[in-house]
Design a protein around this motif. Structure first.
Motif, PDB file in Angstrom:
ATOM      1  N   ILE A   1      41.801  32.940  34.607  1.00 16.22           N
ATOM      2  CA  ILE A   1      41.452  34.358  34.758  1.00 16.22           C
ATOM      3  C   ILE A   1      42.547  35.231  34.147  1.00 16.22           C
TER       4      ILE A   1
ATOM      5  N   LEU B   1      41.526  41.754  41.640  1.00 16.03           N
ATOM      6  CA  LEU B   1      40.816  42.852  40.974  1.00 16.03           C
ATOM      7  C   LEU B   1      39.756  42.316  40.010  1.00 16.03           C
ATOM      8  N   ALA B   2      40.078  41.245  39.278  1.00 11.16           N
ATOM      9  CA  ALA B   2      39.117  40.683  38.323  1.00 11.16           C
ATOM     10  C   ALA B   2      37.888  40.176  39.049  1.00 11.16           C
TER      11      ALA B   2
ATOM     12  N   PHE C   1      36.792  41.126  42.020  1.00 11.86           N
ATOM     13  CA  PHE C   1      36.037  42.230  42.608  1.00 11.86           C
ATOM     14  C   PHE C   1      35.201  42.950  41.570  1.00 11.86           C
ATOM     15  N   ALA C   2      35.821  43.183  40.411  1.00 12.75           N
ATOM     16  CA  ALA C   2      35.135  43.978  39.393  1.00 12.75           C
ATOM     17  C   ALA C   2      34.068  43.164  38.670  1.00 12.75           C
TER      18      ALA C   2
ATOM     19  N   LEU D   1      35.394  51.155  36.109  1.00 11.67           N
ATOM     20  CA  LEU D   1      36.100  50.045  36.758  1.00 11.67           C
ATOM     21  C   LEU D   1      35.939  48.745  35.972  1.00 11.67           C
ATOM     22  N   ALA D   2      34.733  48.507  35.455  1.00  7.98           N
ATOM     23  CA  ALA D   2      34.489  47.273  34.694  1.00  7.98           C
ATOM     24  C   ALA D   2      35.352  47.249  33.445  1.00  7.98           C
TER      25      ALA D   2
ATOM     26  N   ALA E   1      39.091  46.708  34.430  1.00  4.80           N
ATOM     27  CA  ALA E   1      39.416  45.372  34.931  1.00  4.80           C
ATOM     28  C   ALA E   1      39.222  44.307  33.860  1.00  4.80           C
ATOM     29  N   ALA E   2      38.436  44.629  32.803  1.00  6.88           N
ATOM     30  CA  ALA E   2      38.185  43.630  31.758  1.00  6.88           C
ATOM     31  C   ALA E   2      39.511  43.218  31.141  1.00  6.88           C
ATOM     32  N   SER E   3      39.805  41.945  31.287  1.00  2.09           N
ATOM     33  CA  SER E   3      41.059  41.468  30.714  1.00  2.09           C
ATOM     34  C   SER E   3      40.921  41.459  29.202  1.00  2.09           C
TER      35      SER E   3
ATOM     36  N   TRP F   1      32.294  49.233  45.577  1.00  4.42           N
ATOM     37  CA  TRP F   1      32.305  47.841  46.036  1.00  4.42           C
ATOM     38  C   TRP F   1      31.687  47.676  47.417  1.00  4.42           C
TER      39      TRP F   1
END
Lengths: 202, 202
Positions: free
Chosen positions: A22, A107-108, A110-111, B107-108, B111-113, B172
């Protein structure tokens, strides 16, 4: 029961390998195959422990909170309840490398969008455990004074939001929000909470 | 310049189609192909406007904040600065369906790596715009009193974290954190901020 202990150890090994996937490649890259490769195990070994990717992600998410809970249980006793609650609250912030990784995973997960019912249940459970931690903090700080149930829950909502917002900003914008600023924000908030409710300080 | 206007409209059409893909299937599902299908356009038409998936995501993210900024600009004038700042702050919370969708996208995307430099720059810019909004609120509320630069920035960090934490929890865990509770948390926070700094209320 060496067999059971082995199983638990293997499960944590696999879950922390999932964390690394992740952190390095995003939650979309997590699969039984990629996690097996990261853990240096065969796909069959991983499947023996986790029947599905969802089960693996659920366990990986619970493990974040289990570790935080273990650290909180191990906190030394402080002179005052306020100091103890400051320790508890700041333990939920990613103020060092270990907790930064855990918070990124939290956070990853959850999102991550998805209607999967197992993962939704895990998200609800994990959120509820942090919420309960905030409820403990508010209860212990306002123990000596009269607080209505509504006021109490309102303080819990606010503390939990502040903590999660600070955690996210520490991860997303470390150049803008320092660990010191985040710690000050929480400590100030808890002090003001006791002041607002007229709690006497020792 | 009808050509330019068409281009701007087309760009927003494509970006809001990307939002729908994110909301329905997660950010991992966003590609020029899936967004073109969602928008009812050819892949070539989308590529004509956005050269890459990253450009598309960047624009989609900026559009969330552009829309919030437009709504804030259109807010009616209130009787007191405190009331006006309450309106501004609550405009940043997902308290209705339209803003819920936008916040989920925000948020998406955060949080997107990913190490993509364009998307990182966009994330920094978008975060900075919300931070600047919080700075405006603190400045306007403490305009009449003496506040050190450090105190000021500390209040901005805290307000921004509280807002983003509440926004995330509204998305959430809507069954646990109601719109009314989130609004109360922000309104209480702003009132207490003015009290702490000794700002006289009209």
């Amino acid at each position: 029961m060496p067999k059971l202990i082995d199983h638990a150890t293997r499960r944590e090994e696999i879950a922390t390998a999932a964390w690394r996937v992740i952190l390095q490649r995003g939650i979309g890259a997590v699969s039984v195959r990629t996690v097996a490769a990261e853990a240096g195990l065969s796909v069959g070994s991983v499947r023996h422990v986790f029947a599905s990717q969802t089960q693996l992600l659920s366990f990986a998410m619970e493990l974040v909170i289990d570790r935080a809970a273990a650290r909180i249980d191990a906190l030394p006793h402080r002179r005052t309840e306020l100091e103890s609650m400051e320790d508890l609250a700041t333990e939920l912030l990613p103020l060092d490398e270990e907790r930064r990784g855990e918070t990124e995973v939290y956070l990853a997960l959850f999102a991550a969008s998805g209607a999967d019912s197992t993962l939704s249940a895990t998200r609800a459970d994990v959120w509820g455990r942090v919420h309960a931690g905030c409820r403990t903090i508010v209860s212990r700080l306002t123990d000596a004074v009269t607080v209505t149930e509504e006021q109490h829950e309102q303080e819990v909502v606010r503390l939990h939001a502040l903590l999660d917002g600070l955690a996210a900003h520490l991860i997303w914008r470390p150049s803008e929000v320092s660990a010191a600023a985040a710690r000050t924000a929480i400590v100030d908030h808890l002090h003001e909470l006791t002041t607002r409710f007229g709690v006497a300080r020792p």
